[in-house]
Design a protein around this motif. Structure first.
Motif, PDB file in Angstrom:
ATOM      1  N   ASN A 181       0.876  -1.221   0.092  1.00  0.00           N
ATOM      2  CA  ASN A 181       0.057  -0.016   0.124  1.00  0.00           C
ATOM      3  C   ASN A 181       0.823   1.236  -0.005  1.00  0.00           C
ATOM      4  N   ALA A 182       2.141   1.207  -0.313  1.00  0.00           N
ATOM      5  CA  ALA A 182       2.895   2.388  -0.152  1.00  0.00           C
ATOM      6  C   ALA A 182       2.648   3.396  -1.128  1.00  0.00           C
ATOM      7  N   PRO A 183       2.277   3.073  -2.430  1.00  0.00           N
ATOM      8  CA  PRO A 183       2.073   4.587  -3.365  1.00  0.00           C
ATOM      9  C   PRO A 183       0.575   5.177  -2.882  1.00  0.00           C
ATOM     10  N   LEU A 225       7.361   7.490  -5.593  1.00  0.00           N
ATOM     11  CA  LEU A 225       6.028   6.672  -5.461  1.00  0.00           C
ATOM     12  C   LEU A 225       5.085   7.252  -6.146  1.00  0.00           C
ATOM     13  N   LEU A 226       4.883   8.573  -6.309  1.00  0.00           N
ATOM     14  CA  LEU A 226       3.601   9.139  -6.763  1.00  0.00           C
ATOM     15  C   LEU A 226       3.633   9.303  -8.243  1.00  0.00           C
ATOM     16  N   THR A 227       4.663   9.617  -8.951  1.00  0.00           N
ATOM     17  CA  THR A 227       4.764  10.018 -10.417  1.00  0.00           C
ATOM     18  C   THR A 227       4.382   8.995 -11.281  1.00  0.00           C
ATOM     19  N   PRO A 228       4.767   7.701 -11.155  1.00  0.00           N
ATOM     20  CA  PRO A 228       4.261   6.880 -11.937  1.00  0.00           C
ATOM     21  C   PRO A 228       2.872   6.343 -11.962  1.00  0.00           C
ATOM     22  N   GLY A 229       2.203   6.719 -10.879  1.00  0.00           N
ATOM     23  CA  GLY A 229       0.841   6.501 -10.990  1.00  0.00           C
ATOM     24  C   GLY A 229       0.413   4.895 -10.697  1.00  0.00           C
ATOM     25  N   SER A 230      -0.753   4.456 -10.532  1.00  0.00           N
ATOM     26  CA  SER A 230      -1.234   3.114 -10.523  1.00  0.00           C
ATOM     27  C   SER A 230      -2.265   2.805 -11.368  1.00  0.00           C
ATOM     28  N   PRO A 231      -1.674   2.537 -12.532  1.00  0.00           N
ATOM     29  CA  PRO A 231      -2.715   2.156 -13.686  1.00  0.00           C
ATOM     30  C   PRO A 231      -3.549   1.051 -13.463  1.00  0.00           C
ATOM     31  N   ARG A 232      -3.066  -0.181 -12.628  1.00  0.00           N
ATOM     32  CA  ARG A 232      -3.786  -1.370 -12.853  1.00  0.00           C
ATOM     33  C   ARG A 232      -4.753  -1.331 -11.512  1.00  0.00           C
ATOM     34  N   GLY A 273      -9.255   2.994  -9.600  1.00  0.00           N
ATOM     35  CA  GLY A 273      -8.988   4.303  -9.679  1.00  0.00           C
ATOM     36  C   GLY A 273      -8.880   5.280  -8.764  1.00  0.00           C
ATOM     37  N   ASN A 274      -9.419   5.214  -7.474  1.00  0.00           N
ATOM     38  CA  ASN A 274      -9.357   5.903  -6.275  1.00  0.00           C
ATOM     39  C   ASN A 274      -7.784   6.193  -6.067  1.00  0.00           C
ATOM     40  N   TRP A 275      -7.062   4.994  -6.020  1.00  0.00           N
ATOM     41  CA  TRP A 275      -5.630   4.926  -6.081  1.00  0.00           C
ATOM     42  C   TRP A 275      -4.914   6.172  -6.764  1.00  0.00           C
ATOM     43  N   GLU A 276      -4.931   6.010  -8.038  1.00  0.00           N
ATOM     44  CA  GLU A 276      -4.235   6.894  -8.973  1.00  0.00           C
ATOM     45  C   GLU A 276      -4.816   8.505  -8.708  1.00  0.00           C
ATOM     46  N   LEU A 277      -5.971   8.355  -8.579  1.00  0.00           N
ATOM     47  CA  LEU A 277      -6.497   9.998  -8.272  1.00  0.00           C
ATOM     48  C   LEU A 277      -5.853  10.426  -6.976  1.00  0.00           C
ATOM     49  N   ILE A 278      -6.039   9.735  -5.909  1.00  0.00           N
ATOM     50  CA  ILE A 278      -5.355  10.212  -4.869  1.00  0.00           C
ATOM     51  C   ILE A 278      -3.818  10.629  -4.863  1.00  0.00           C
ATOM     52  N   ALA A 327       3.811  19.386  -6.089  1.00  0.00           N
ATOM     53  CA  ALA A 327       4.547  20.288  -7.105  1.00  0.00           C
ATOM     54  C   ALA A 327       4.438  21.504  -6.873  1.00  0.00           C
ATOM     55  N   VAL A 328       3.305  22.169  -6.533  1.00  0.00           N
ATOM     56  CA  VAL A 328       2.955  23.431  -5.954  1.00  0.00           C
ATOM     57  C   VAL A 328       3.941  24.255  -5.088  1.00  0.00           C
ATOM     58  N   PHE A 329       4.004  23.273  -3.833  1.00  0.00           N
ATOM     59  CA  PHE A 329       4.805  23.367  -2.787  1.00  0.00           C
ATOM     60  C   PHE A 329       6.547  23.522  -3.239  1.00  0.00           C
ATOM     61  N   LEU A 330       6.737  22.653  -4.197  1.00  0.00           N
ATOM     62  CA  LEU A 330       8.055  22.720  -4.593  1.00  0.00           C
ATOM     63  C   LEU A 330       8.621  23.554  -5.938  1.00  0.00           C
ATOM     64  N   ASP A 331       7.331  24.483  -6.350  1.00  0.00           N
ATOM     65  CA  ASP A 331       7.427  25.084  -7.417  1.00  0.00           C
ATOM     66  C   ASP A 331       8.084  24.217  -8.508  1.00  0.00           C
ATOM     67  N   ASP A 332       7.602  23.037  -8.751  1.00  0.00           N
ATOM     68  CA  ASP A 332       8.077  22.236  -9.961  1.00  0.00           C
ATOM     69  C   ASP A 332       7.056  21.964 -11.074  1.00  0.00           C
ATOM     70  N   ARG A 333       7.228  22.871 -12.032  1.00  0.00           N
ATOM     71  CA  ARG A 333       6.545  22.716 -13.103  1.00  0.00           C
ATOM     72  C   ARG A 333       6.262  21.417 -13.730  1.00  0.00           C
ATOM     73  N   ALA A 334       7.349  20.713 -14.081  1.00  0.00           N
ATOM     74  CA  ALA A 334       7.016  19.375 -14.513  1.00  0.00           C
ATOM     75  C   ALA A 334       6.430  18.505 -13.858  1.00  0.00           C
ATOM     76  N   LEU A 335       6.363  18.533 -12.458  1.00  0.00           N
ATOM     77  CA  LEU A 335       5.755  17.553 -11.664  1.00  0.00           C
ATOM     78  C   LEU A 335       4.373  17.958 -11.842  1.00  0.00           C
ATOM     79  N   PHE A 336       3.916  19.344 -11.705  1.00  0.00           N
ATOM     80  CA  PHE A 336       2.524  19.796 -12.005  1.00  0.00           C
ATOM     81  C   PHE A 336       2.062  19.167 -13.334  1.00  0.00           C
ATOM     82  N   ASP A 337       2.756  19.289 -14.275  1.00  0.00           N
ATOM     83  CA  ASP A 337       2.507  18.844 -15.619  1.00  0.00           C
ATOM     84  C   ASP A 337       2.087  17.357 -15.718  1.00  0.00           C
ATOM     85  N   ARG A 338       2.996  16.679 -14.956  1.00  0.00           N
ATOM     86  CA  ARG A 338       2.698  15.229 -14.723  1.00  0.00           C
ATOM     87  C   ARG A 338       1.402  14.827 -14.139  1.00  0.00           C
TER      88      ARG A 338
END
Length: 408
Positions: free
Chosen positions: A160-162, A205-212, A215-220, A229-240
């Motif tokens: 359940n880590a992700p 652990l968050l960036t890959p998502g959980s496609p299989r 759906g609540n997993w990947e949306l959370i 991403a907002v806290f880190l000011d990281d546009r690439a993470l926000f876009d991901r």
């Protein structure tokens, strides 16, 4: 009072004026000209960087809530009392950090899982109390909790880590954002250490998502990634995070325009009628608003819909209109599910005639956006809100009657 969908966002530099009441604006639907203006504004904001505070709640919303509390208005006053009565809001709260948070299926084993989730929620509860009261004790408690974890945790392990990183990462990002941009006295060194914790322990652990997974997993996870991403000011993470949201919501809520079968989750390898029916918990009749987890239970379905809504609200604060992109799916999903929570009987074709109801505190944000801001009719959701609010805390959801009732 309904509020216009076009509004001015307050930057982090304007946070000194946080406690000034915000006047209501006239109601109005989106127009082509308004949409063009919003798009131009969004482009300017992206070029200028992130708006702070801008994870789930922004300065304009907080000023609005403070004005309502100062006036003793409802439901904000009762909702704030509900927050302050919560165990998470106690100044006696003591954090319990650990280096390895090990979470198996359904949190078995539970080696620090509940502790981490609870501490993250407590940090957010104290951050909210701080920005609404300016009582330094609450800021200090939030800082104590966040510093305790950023100095200890190294990893999440087991199956359940992700999902655990999503549950906890959501509230960590919200608490940290409010404390960092409110003059709370959080030292630069502590902010940097907390940011490093998020980037090294949570983001991978968050960036890959959980496609299989359901759906609540990947949306959370997506919701947490966007806030971090907002806290880190990281546009690439926000876009991901936006990419994950755009891929998962159509695979989570069915519309007849999707065709005979639901949209498969991206990169999941779940194709064909038999596989999709199995993935949709045995449901073979698809109607507008049905969720991939409807026939599992409404509790998990509510988590998925709420995570999609929370991510859309954070995106809105950053000038990205995910609310508009998900409007039809989210409105129809909420109306579909709240009808059964309100007492409608399930037809034979739906989950073999029996649904496990109970969305929980999972409707306020979307109700505020689509009904109170945009003026769309949502009679079933309106009835559900009237019956069940004020909404409290649940895993990654906290006190949204307070923060988002009629929020601008």
């Amino acid at each position: 009072m309904r509020r216009s969908t076009t509004r001015t966002l307050i930057s982090g530099a304007a946070l000194a004026a946080l406690l000034l009441p915000v006047a209501a604006t006239p109601a109005g639907a989106r127009t082509p000209a308004g949409a063009a203006t919003a798009a131009a504004t969004a482009a300017k904001r992206q070029a200028a960087g992130f708006q702070h505070p801008g994870v789930l709640v922004g300065a304009e919303q907080l000023a609005f809530v403070k004005g309502k509390l100062d006036a003793g208005a409802e439901p904000w006053t009762s909702a704030f009392a509900d927050l302050r009565a919560s165990r998470y809001a106690s100044l006696d709260w003591q954090p319990r950090p650990r280096a390895d948070v090990e979470c198996g299926s359904s949190s078995h084993p539970n080696n620090g899982c509940s502790d981490e989730r609870d501490d993250a929620m407590a940090a957010y509860a104290h951050a909210l109390q701080w920005v609404l009261t300016k009582d330094q004790r609450y800021a200090d408690k939030a800082i104590q909790i966040m510093d305790a974890w950023s100095g200890v945790i190294q990893e999440h392990t087991n199956s359940n880590a992700p999902l655990q990183t999503g549950w906890s990462g959501n509230n960590w990002a919200r608490a940290a954002e409010l404390i960092r941009y409110s003059g709370a006295g959080w030292s630069a060194a502590s902010v940097d250490r907390f940011a490093t914790m998020l980037r090294t322990v949570y983001v991978p652990l968050l960036t890959p998502g959980s496609p299989r997974k359901n759906g609540n997993w990947e949306l959370i996870e997506t919701d947490a990634l966007m806030g971090i991403a907002v806290f880190l000011d990281d546009r690439a993470l926000f876009d991901r995070a936006a990419e994950l949201w755009r891929g998962r919501l159509p695979a989570y809520v069915y519309l007849s325009s999707d065709g005979q079968l639901p949209v498969p989750p991206p990169k999941a390898g779940i194709e064909g009628e038999s596989a999709l029916v199995t993935y949709w918990n045995g449901q073979s009749t698809f109607v507008d608003g049905l969720s991939q987890e409807t026939c599992r239970d409404f509790g998990h379905t509510g988590w998925g819909l709420e995570a999609a809504a929370q991510a859309a609200e954070t995106a809105r604060l950053q000038g990205l209109d995910l609310w508009g992109e998900g409007r039809e799916r989210l409105v129809k999903a909420l109306e579909f599910h709240t009808a059964y929570d309100n007492g409608a009987s399930a037809p034979d074709w739906l989950c073999d005639g029996s649904v496990n109801t109970g969305l929980g505190p999972a409707v306020q944000l979307a109700y505020n956006e689509y009904h109170l801001r945009e003026g769309l009719p949502m009679p079933q959701t309106e009835q559900y809100v009237a019956t069940h609010s004020p909404f409290g805390a649940n895993y990654f959801i906290g006190w949204e009657t307070l923060t988002h009732t009629s929020a601008p």
